[in-house]
Design a protein around this motif. Structure first.
Motif, short mmCIF file in Angstrom:
data_model
loop_
_atom_site.label_atom_id
_atom_site.label_comp_id
_atom_site.label_asym_id
_atom_site.label_seq_id
_atom_site.Cartn_x
_atom_site.Cartn_y
_atom_site.Cartn_z
N ARG A 166 0.85 -1.19 0.00
CA ARG A 166 0.00 0.00 0.00
C ARG A 166 0.89 1.24 0.00
NH1 ARG A 166 -5.32 0.47 2.48
NH2 ARG A 166 -4.95 -1.54 3.48
N PRO A 167 0.61 2.23 -0.86
CA PRO A 167 1.43 3.45 -0.86
C PRO A 167 1.29 4.22 0.45
CG PRO A 167 -0.01 3.37 -2.80
CD PRO A 167 -0.45 2.28 -1.87
N HIS A 168 2.30 5.01 0.77
CA HIS A 168 2.20 5.94 1.89
C HIS A 168 1.84 7.34 1.42
CE1 HIS A 168 3.40 3.64 5.49
NE2 HIS A 168 3.76 2.78 4.57
N ALA A 169 2.02 7.60 0.13
CA ALA A 169 1.65 8.91 -0.41
C ALA A 169 1.07 8.71 -1.80
CB ALA A 169 2.87 9.82 -0.49
N ALA A 170 0.03 9.49 -2.13
CA ALA A 170 -0.58 9.39 -3.46
C ALA A 170 -1.02 10.77 -3.92
CB ALA A 170 -1.76 8.42 -3.43
N PHE A 171 -0.86 11.00 -5.21
CA PHE A 171 -1.15 12.30 -5.82
C PHE A 171 -2.03 12.11 -7.05
CE2 PHE A 171 2.13 14.90 -3.65
CZ PHE A 171 2.88 13.89 -3.08
N GLY A 172 -3.10 12.91 -7.15
CA GLY A 172 -3.97 12.81 -8.31
C GLY A 172 -4.60 14.15 -8.62
N ASN A 173 -5.59 14.14 -9.52
CA ASN A 173 -6.27 15.40 -9.85
C ASN A 173 -7.70 15.22 -10.32
OD1 ASN A 173 -5.41 14.43 -12.51
ND2 ASN A 173 -6.13 16.42 -13.26
N SER A 174 -8.24 13.99 -10.26
CA SER A 174 -9.60 13.82 -10.78
C SER A 174 -10.24 12.57 -10.17
CB SER A 174 -9.58 13.75 -12.31
OG SER A 174 -9.06 12.51 -12.73
N PRO A 175 -11.54 12.33 -10.42
CA PRO A 175 -12.22 11.22 -9.74
C PRO A 175 -11.60 9.85 -10.03
CG PRO A 175 -13.82 12.73 -10.69
CD PRO A 175 -12.48 13.15 -11.21
N GLY A 176 -10.90 9.69 -11.14
CA GLY A 176 -10.22 8.42 -11.42
C GLY A 176 -9.14 8.11 -10.41
N ASP A 177 -8.72 9.12 -9.64
CA ASP A 177 -7.67 8.94 -8.62
C ASP A 177 -8.23 8.76 -7.21
OD1 ASP A 177 -5.70 9.50 -10.62
OD2 ASP A 177 -6.19 11.62 -10.42
N GLN A 178 -9.54 8.96 -7.06
CA GLN A 178 -10.14 8.97 -5.72
C GLN A 178 -9.84 7.68 -4.93
OE1 GLN A 178 -14.34 10.19 -5.43
NE2 GLN A 178 -14.63 8.63 -3.85
N GLN A 179 -10.04 6.52 -5.58
CA GLN A 179 -9.87 5.25 -4.88
C GLN A 179 -8.40 5.03 -4.49
OE1 GLN A 179 -11.70 5.83 -7.52
NE2 GLN A 179 -13.75 5.01 -7.14
N MET A 180 -7.48 5.49 -5.32
CA MET A 180 -6.05 5.38 -4.97
C MET A 180 -5.76 6.18 -3.70
SD MET A 180 -2.69 6.33 -7.30
CE MET A 180 -3.06 8.07 -7.62
N LEU A 181 -6.36 7.36 -3.58
CA LEU A 181 -6.14 8.17 -2.39
C LEU A 181 -6.83 7.56 -1.16
CD1 LEU A 181 -5.06 10.13 -4.56
CD2 LEU A 181 -6.09 12.00 -3.28
N GLU A 182 -8.04 7.04 -1.36
CA GLU A 182 -8.73 6.36 -0.25
C GLU A 182 -7.90 5.19 0.27
OE1 GLU A 182 -13.37 6.85 -1.89
OE2 GLU A 182 -12.30 4.94 -2.09
N TYR A 183 -7.41 4.37 -0.68
CA TYR A 183 -6.65 3.17 -0.33
C TYR A 183 -5.37 3.54 0.41
CZ TYR A 183 -4.32 -1.35 -1.27
OH TYR A 183 -3.67 -2.56 -1.17
N THR A 184 -4.72 4.60 -0.05
CA THR A 184 -3.50 5.08 0.59
C THR A 184 -3.78 5.53 2.02
OG1 THR A 184 -2.60 5.73 -1.55
CG2 THR A 184 -1.66 6.83 0.39
N LYS A 185 -4.82 6.34 2.18
CA LYS A 185 -5.14 6.89 3.50
C LYS A 185 -5.67 5.83 4.46
CE LYS A 185 -5.44 10.95 4.67
NZ LYS A 185 -4.51 11.81 5.45
#
Lengths: 351, 351
Positions: free
Chosen positions: B263-282
């Motif tokens: 699982r990543p410790h940091a994730a960066f995105g800019n649109s809804p396609g990135d939302q789940q990556m950020l949720e999973y990271t957090k």
């Protein structure tokens, strides 16, 4: 973007640290009393020479076959190449073990085939299970749970399971000479990958501890996962029965392309499922190393082929056709009996 | 197997080398005259502070949120996060360009839709192409050739193509502040990965040169390949139209699990396609960093949302719901206008 100068600095620092820590390890590890220099558990024959020559020629900046550090990729089959695969692959042992737990959770399965046969413990009947039977067992024991739950289950099994011959935990049944190859390549800037027909998530659980290979460097048979949320809204991944890639035969170079995106410079295997990985490796430019391990040592491990008149087997077959192809293509066949001074770290080195 | 002590040594050596080479870079690179310390192109606001605090707390061995070096994983969306995505994703520009070459090879396609519309150059008609039309174009231009041929075609296009606004090669349109984040994280032992909805093989062609990220650290939308032999018996991989994983939405954490297994410790995105990556990271334990870039700078780049009353768009949408979720979940929204001193390396730093 790193400049070539910066990369060389980084490589030099890495090699320095690895040599240093290897030296520390050497003072503590009695296995290295077998000899000085790299690959102490190897007899000085054509296999050891091939590995040393490959490393020297690809890391010498003056060589026409010099490989830049970022392109130094070596891939290893696991079962029968890095550790014992007889009498049965450890992952299959795990799946059979999990059938017991599964039937406890869902008692209605105890009268349903093929689960009924597995829990009967009848070895003869188990040996007659068909491929569709095995697929049902794999699907039931390797999917349907969260990735975290799966990791915990595999970890626990590995902590408790012992192999039937040496009564040792499976991760003590890795081949000491191959551990030395992994370390020797890494000390020379190679990134070592496992490329296994076994399940990618399964092997990841113990590979860092067993081989020093991190999860991101495990290429294996890949199943899908599905992203979802638990009742508290916490996200998790569920392991699906969907097969994304069967990492055997042509699937090995396909998996290497998917996971690494570079062609290996060295590849190690022991059966026809590894043939395409070795072909793909050798098809690249410059010096490439392709090696196959022949299990010809019934006394210290097992002897099976049927190449070279050895016994036939269903597990890790090494047919004569593969042996002949290796000779024709310039791949090196490692004889466990003749090339290895010792096989396991736990052996007395005078064996 | 490395001991913790050996790993710390290795990490210390790596950090030392990176700091050293960063210092060399600093003397040569006028862009860093913007300030001293990490992230010189960032204004001193909550976004810059969040990144610095995350790095400090996860790399301080005395911190309760210390992350061992081997677990330091950071994932970055590409289009709209690391480089410009307007007016259109560069991969789509590539596919449209390839339609021309395709029609030269197969002239019968020039009267077949959707290829006919693309080669007409009629922007209005192209803008009305449907998703099934686009899928036909992607399949025809991104599969059917060998992996080597594909790499050569993409490489050539990148060497020649220029974006329509700045008339620069696409890889000059990366955001200088994000390049600094990549370098700052790597200097602190983080492995940086791209996790993009773009094609994995496409991004691999230029990512090492553009971002310093090697092919094995590109997670993207994945197509299958098929192993085969040419007429001389030389093996090669053909790119299939078969989709293995759509690396968007839930596909991002699924792709991260497949390719990295951590699982990543940091994730960066800019649109809804990135939302789940950020949720999973957090959703992991300890300190985790989740950031979204808001394009709110029409003068220096583009301004689109529709979050915060910005213009609506089909490319890289940032809806108000995502903005509200970020605020609720403690994700940091980066304002391009307010947080970044400069956007591109080619800008005059007094802009």
């Amino acid at each position: 973007m790193k400049t070539k100068y910066q990369r060389n600095l980084l490589a030099a620092a890495l090699v320095g640290v690895v040599v240093f820590t290897t030296t520390i390890g050497r003072a503590q590890d009695p296995s290295t009393s077998l000899g000085t220099g790299p690959l102490p558990s190897w007899n000085d024959g054509p296999a050891k020479q091939a590995i040393k020559k490959f490393v020297q020629t690809t890391t010498d900046t003056g060589s026409k076959d010099f490989v830049p550090p970022e392109e130094r990729i070596a891939t290893f089959d696991q079962d029968g190449t890095l550790w014992v695969e007889h009498p049965m692959y450890s992952q299959v042992m795990y799946c059979f073990h999990r059938v017991g737990a599964l039937v406890k959770e869902k008692p209605e399965l105890k009268d349903v085939e093929p689960f009924k046969t597995v829990i009967s413990g009848d070895r003869e009947a188990i040996g007659k299970l068909t491929m569709p039977d095995l697929e049902k067992i794999l699907a039931a024991t390797l999917s349907g749970m969260s990735t975290e739950q799966f990791q915990a289950e595999v970890k626990q099994w590995f902590a408790e399971a012992k192999d039937p011959r040496w009564h040792k935990p499976y991760n003590e049944l890795t081949y000491q000479p191959m551990q030395e190859v992994l370390k020797y390549l890494r000390a020379n800037g190679y990134k070592t990958y496992i490329c296994t027909g076994g399940g990618q998530d399964f092997v990841r659980v113990y590979a860092e501890q067993t081989y020093g290979i991190p999860p991101e460097q495990i290429v294996g048979t890949m199943g899908g996962t599905t992203y979802g949320y638990d009742k508290d809204g916490k996200p998790f991944l569920t392991k699906d029965p969907k097969l994304l890639l069967n990492d055997n035969n042509g699937g090995k170079p396909e998996g290497i392309h998917l996971m690494i995106g570079r062609r290996p410079h060295a590849a190690f295997g022991n059966s026809p499922g590894d043939q395409q990985m070795l072909e793909y490796t050798k098809a690249g430019d410059g010096a490439r190393l392709a090696m196959l391990l022949l299990h010809d040592d019934a006394k210290r491990e097992y002897a099976y082929g049927p190449a070279q008149g050895l016994a036939d087997t269903k597990v890790g077959t090494f047919p004569q056709a593969l042996y002949d192809k290796a000779k024709k293509e310039g791949w090196t066949v490692i004889s466990m009996k003749n090339d290895w001074k010792k096989i396991f770290a736990f052996e007395n080195s005078s064996n």
